[in-house]
Design an enzyme around this catalytic site. Structure first.
Site, PDB file in Angstrom:
ATOM      1  N   GLY A  93       0.817  -1.217   0.000  1.00 33.44           N
ATOM      2  CA  GLY A  93       0.000   0.000   0.000  1.00 33.44           C
ATOM      3  C   GLY A  93       0.839   1.250   0.000  1.00 33.44           C
ATOM      4  N   GLY A  95       0.219   5.783   0.669  1.00 36.53           N
ATOM      5  CA  GLY A  95      -0.677   6.904   0.927  1.00 36.53           C
ATOM      6  C   GLY A  95       0.107   8.171   1.148  1.00 36.53           C
ATOM      7  N   PHE A  97       1.192   9.350   3.860  1.00 41.73           N
ATOM      8  CA  PHE A  97       2.231   9.152   4.861  1.00 41.73           C
ATOM      9  C   PHE A  97       3.487   8.563   4.231  1.00 41.73           C
ATOM     10  CE2 PHE A  97       3.317   8.179   9.339  1.00 41.73           C
ATOM     11  CZ  PHE A  97       4.340   7.270   9.157  1.00 41.73           C
ATOM     12  N   VAL A 100       3.548   1.150   2.685  1.00 45.46           N
ATOM     13  CA  VAL A 100       3.276   0.093   3.658  1.00 45.46           C
ATOM     14  C   VAL A 100       3.797  -1.231   3.087  1.00 45.46           C
ATOM     15  CG1 VAL A 100       1.531  -1.104   5.027  1.00 45.46           C
ATOM     16  CG2 VAL A 100       1.216   1.313   4.444  1.00 45.46           C
ATOM     17  N   ASP A 212     -10.291  11.152   9.205  1.00 49.20           N
ATOM     18  CA  ASP A 212     -10.023  10.618   7.870  1.00 49.20           C
ATOM     19  C   ASP A 212     -10.600   9.208   7.746  1.00 49.20           C
ATOM     20  OD1 ASP A 212      -9.074  10.914   5.270  1.00 49.20           O
ATOM     21  OD2 ASP A 212      -7.153   9.999   5.726  1.00 49.20           O
TER      22      ASP A 212
END
Length: 405
Positions: A93, A95, A97, A100, A212
């Site tokens: 993943g 995002g 941030f 992952v 969020d």
């Protein structure tokens, strides 16, 4: 004569002594000043070193003693080995941030490693916020933080691994075609998310507003139980505080409540709005921010509202929903979703009421009012939003066009 000469001699000795004392005083003052200056410099250096060490540790410099955490620390070698040196094949993943990765510890335990992007200043703040908040939270519908890793500029969070990935892959992706996504599974997910949000709002040590909440921030374990994740934007409130206003709006298009997107005002009712969007997405199998219909240019919320007012809300259901299901309970679930996305925050139910309406057939449901962002997209809005489709899941927003995608 001798007496006079003796007196002069004594006077000279006295003057020399006074000069000597004066010189000694000057030396003492200089030495004292140097010592004080060195002490100040040393103190300043020590303060800067301590400040940098605290900053590198990824915690809030203003945290009180009560906020100091006993969180397991993983070393960089352990994480690198577990993730196969952060290989592309282990990446599961990405995002706002960072990325992952799936990993496996030497004990055989699977983990998910959230690696902060070094170019993301916003990510550093999110890292601090997530560590401080989620380390204090324990609930079966919240993803569990196992520890963190800090190595130079590297900052990582280590979570329990969720084998079924994120909810959005089941609602919108190919996963729902390959695995059973029945009515009972969908209802269990909806109720589980509601239980987790209720814990954040009411039952945890802190009053937490997630800010969020969205399908991609809900992870599914091996038994399809939902766990809320990603607390980088979450805010803790005092139990006597109900809302606040901020200048910098961050969140995800399609899930933000109108009062937050327009005025920067968020409260527990902001999370309720986001949860309502998730309900309608789960029931329809459609994404709010990318919804299209041949008969109109409304988003998913507007489409659901039109069907509700026309008595055709059963047409909203995902045609790929498997198995038999009681239509009355399905329609009741959609009604709860519409109640959550009402335009005015005061009209939306609290999460405790939402949970009761979902689990009890005896709870009375009021008629929903018009949802927020119930407008048709203009061609300009559609064009502007198409430019944002490739943006990260977390967006800083200055909204002038008030229609969600």
């Amino acid at each position: 004569m001798k007496s006079s000469h003796y007196l002069v001699h004594i006077k000279d000795q006295h003057l020399k002594k006074r000069k000597s004392i004066s010189v000694d005083k000057k030396k003492a003052i200089v030495v004292t000043s140097v010592v004080v200056m060195l002490a100040l410099i040393i103190s300043l250096v020590c303060w800067l070193v301590m400040k940098k060490a605290r900053r590198d540790a990824g915690f809030n410099n203003q945290a009180s003693d009560e906020e100091k955490l006993e969180l397991p620390i993983f070393d960089m070698i352990t994480i690198a080995v577990a993730t196969n040196q952060f290989s592309h094949t282990n990446k599961i993943g990405e995002g706002g941030f960072g990325s992952v990765y799936k990993g496996q510890l030497s004990s055989g335990k699977d983990i998910a490693v959230k690696r902060l992007s070094m170019s993301s200043k916003q990510g550093v703040d999110e890292f601090k916020n997530e560590v401080i908040l989620i380390a204090k939270l324990q609930h079966r519908n919240l993803v569990r933080l196992l520890g963190c890793c800090i190595h130079g500029e590297e900052r990582m969070l280590v979570y329990e691994y969720m084998p079924n990935g994120s909810l959005d892959s089941f609602i919108f992706g190919v996963e729902k075609k390959s695995k059973s996504f029945t009515w009972s599974t969908r209802l269990n997910i909806i109720v589980g998310i509601a239980r987790g949000v209720l814990y954040l709002h009411q039952d945890s040590r802190l009053r937490i507003i997630h800010r969020d909440l969205k399908a991609s921030n809900v992870l599914l374990d091996s038994e399809m139980n939902p766990k809320i994740s990603d607390f980088g934007l979450a805010r803790a409130f005092g139990h006597d505080q109900s809302s606040t206003k901020i200048e910098r709006v961050v969140g995800t298009y399609g899930y933000m409540s109108p009062e937050y997107a327009i005025d920067g005002l968020f409260s527990m009712k902001s999370d309720v709005f986001s949860f309502g969007v998730i309900i309608l997405e789960i029931m329809s199998g459609k994404r709010n921010r990318m919804f299209h219909h041949s008969d109109h240019d409304l988003n998913l919320l507007g489409h659901a509202w039109n069907l509700w007012t026309e008595g055709r809300v059963s047409e909203l259901l995902d045609p790929m929903m498997e198995g038999s299901f009681p239509m009355s309970k399905v329609l009741r679930c959609i009604q709860v979703g519409l109640l959550c996305v009402q335009k005015c925050p005061e009209d939306r139910p609290t999460m405790s009421s939402v949970f009761l309406m979902l689990v009890s057939d005896n709870a009375i449901l009021p008629q929903p009012k018009q949802p927020g962002f119930y407008t048709e997209r203009s061609s300009i809005i559609t064009h502007d939003q198409s430019l944002l489709k490739s943006s990260p899941s977390i967006n800083e927003v200055t909204m002038t066009c008030l229609a969600a995608r």
